[in-house]
Design a protein around this motif. Sequence first.
Motif, PDB file in Angstrom:
ATOM      1  N   ALA A 290      32.658  40.573  -7.425  1.00  0.00           N
ATOM      2  CA  ALA A 290      32.621  39.583  -6.592  1.00  0.00           C
ATOM      3  C   ALA A 290      32.375  39.949  -5.000  1.00  0.00           C
ATOM      4  O   ALA A 290      32.976  40.999  -4.611  1.00  0.00           O
TER       5      ALA A 290
ATOM      6  N   SER B 177      32.676  40.515  -1.448  1.00  0.00           N
ATOM      7  CA  SER B 177      33.954  40.172  -0.573  1.00  0.00           C
ATOM      8  C   SER B 177      33.951  41.538   0.313  1.00  0.00           C
ATOM      9  O   SER B 177      33.463  42.726   0.146  1.00  0.00           O
TER      10      SER B 177
ATOM     11  N   SER C 126      36.265  29.316   7.310  1.00  0.00           N
ATOM     12  CA  SER C 126      36.337  28.850   5.975  1.00  0.00           C
ATOM     13  C   SER C 126      35.883  27.638   5.863  1.00  0.00           C
ATOM     14  O   SER C 126      35.233  27.147   4.632  1.00  0.00           O
TER      15      SER C 126
ATOM     16  N   VAL D 218      32.009  27.831   5.046  1.00  0.00           N
ATOM     17  CA  VAL D 218      31.483  28.393   3.985  1.00  0.00           C
ATOM     18  C   VAL D 218      32.216  27.922   2.693  1.00  0.00           C
ATOM     19  O   VAL D 218      31.714  28.094   1.579  1.00  0.00           O
TER      20      VAL D 218
ATOM     21  N   GLU E  92      35.916  27.916  -1.860  1.00  0.00           N
ATOM     22  CA  GLU E  92      35.838  29.017  -2.877  1.00  0.00           C
ATOM     23  C   GLU E  92      35.516  30.201  -2.194  1.00  0.00           C
ATOM     24  O   GLU E  92      35.563  31.383  -2.522  1.00  0.00           O
ATOM     25  N   ASN E  93      34.958  30.119  -0.750  1.00  0.00           N
ATOM     26  CA  ASN E  93      34.627  31.389  -0.088  1.00  0.00           C
ATOM     27  C   ASN E  93      35.546  31.840   1.111  1.00  0.00           C
ATOM     28  O   ASN E  93      35.075  32.309   2.046  1.00  0.00           O
TER      29      ASN E  93
ATOM     30  N   SER F 200      35.621  36.365   1.092  1.00  0.00           N
ATOM     31  CA  SER F 200      34.357  36.503   0.594  1.00  0.00           C
ATOM     32  C   SER F 200      33.434  37.026   1.668  1.00  0.00           C
ATOM     33  O   SER F 200      33.629  36.915   2.809  1.00  0.00           O
ATOM     34  N   LYS F 201      32.373  37.651   1.249  1.00  0.00           N
ATOM     35  CA  LYS F 201      31.234  38.196   2.259  1.00  0.00           C
ATOM     36  C   LYS F 201      30.806  37.104   3.241  1.00  0.00           C
ATOM     37  O   LYS F 201      30.623  37.192   4.436  1.00  0.00           O
ATOM     38  N   GLU F 202      30.516  35.913   2.701  1.00  0.00           N
ATOM     39  CA  GLU F 202      30.119  34.749   3.543  1.00  0.00           C
ATOM     40  C   GLU F 202      30.863  34.452   4.768  1.00  0.00           C
ATOM     41  O   GLU F 202      30.882  34.191   5.699  1.00  0.00           O
ATOM     42  N   GLY F 203      32.339  34.354   4.042  1.00  0.00           N
ATOM     43  CA  GLY F 203      33.430  34.197   4.970  1.00  0.00           C
ATOM     44  C   GLY F 203      33.844  35.343   6.246  1.00  0.00           C
ATOM     45  O   GLY F 203      34.084  35.129   7.227  1.00  0.00           O
TER      46      GLY F 203
ATOM     47  N   PHE G 245      41.251  37.417  -4.432  1.00  0.00           N
ATOM     48  CA  PHE G 245      40.115  38.343  -5.101  1.00  0.00           C
ATOM     49  C   PHE G 245      40.556  39.381  -5.954  1.00  0.00           C
ATOM     50  O   PHE G 245      39.812  39.718  -6.907  1.00  0.00           O
TER      51      PHE G 245
END
Length: 358
Positions: A182, A184, A205, A208, A211-212, A230-233, A263
């Motif tokens: 994933a 992250s 959080s 995003v 879940e992210n 997560s990468k988005e977070g 993760f």
Amino acid sequence: MQQVLRNSQRVSLAAGPLATSKGSSRGVVRVHASADTDFASYKPNVAAFFPGQGAQTVGMAKELVAEVPAAKDMFNKASDILGYDLLQLCTEGPKDRLDSTEISQPAIYVASLAAVEKLRATEGQGQVGANASTKVLKLESIDDLWDSPPGCSVCWVHIIFEDGLRLVKLRGESMQAAANAAASGMVSVIGLDSGKVAELCKAASAEVGKENAVRIANYLCPGNYAVSGSKEGCDAVERLGKPNYKARMTVRLAVAGAFHTDFMQPAVEKLQAALAQTEVKKPRIPVISNVDAQPHSDPETIKSILARQVTSPVLWENTLMTLFEKGLTRSYEIGPGKVVAGITKRINKEHNITNIFA
């Protein structure tokens, strides 16, 4: 990161700090079992701190193995177990391979133990080594330091060297696989207190989605906390950190993934299975886990905490402050780098700490 401590009659090993599910480094989750209170009243005097992942550098251990034959022997044994030349990777690289999670964790484990051999050779007043028949590490006096081995970010003082290395190898490989599964990462947030960083994580959080989500993964010292998720977070933390929360800076860390979060859960499951087949001795010294900043003595509790550590926040700040409150006056950083000494000085500028380099 880990620590080894000593009181007037015995020594103790500690490993990093912890947080509650709310992300506070002040509220510590107690996980003691009824048979796990032998070290509840420990009083540290001297500590040995061992670094964690990120301390590795190409060239480490080169001078160490040239100076200390026992250190060279340890690397030779490790290479036989791992199936590759660990010393060559430490001394020559390539850097990208040494920096990979699956290699860096065994490398720091062995390099730090090898640095203990240097401490024994240079400052020891007693023999500290493996029992020739049982191969279980024994603890004797080393100057004022009660000595005990490290193991990356988890402590294996109560596990023989070979078993500890196999577990660290599995841990590194499993965490690398979980990271590959994933997108992250981790971000260092500089210049904010832990409460503000927790607010930043909450805001990121919310942007995003659950879940992210991101959370504080490393409570290092005041003004220095690492966020993981997560990468988005992580992108959101970097985007919001300076303009919205007045962070001095945010720095994306060069790690494989979101360590110390869910993760890494697949790695926990593999580590639990391996620990179930591993003999864990009852420690002769207090072992302070970075899952709850408390000492543990019950082997089954220790196994549980070693597995939980992979997804639990690291409360290094909390642990150090507790040690100072309990009377810690002197310490050694044993292994590659000076990261631990720098963090320790941020918390207590007057603390007496000596580096024993790998």
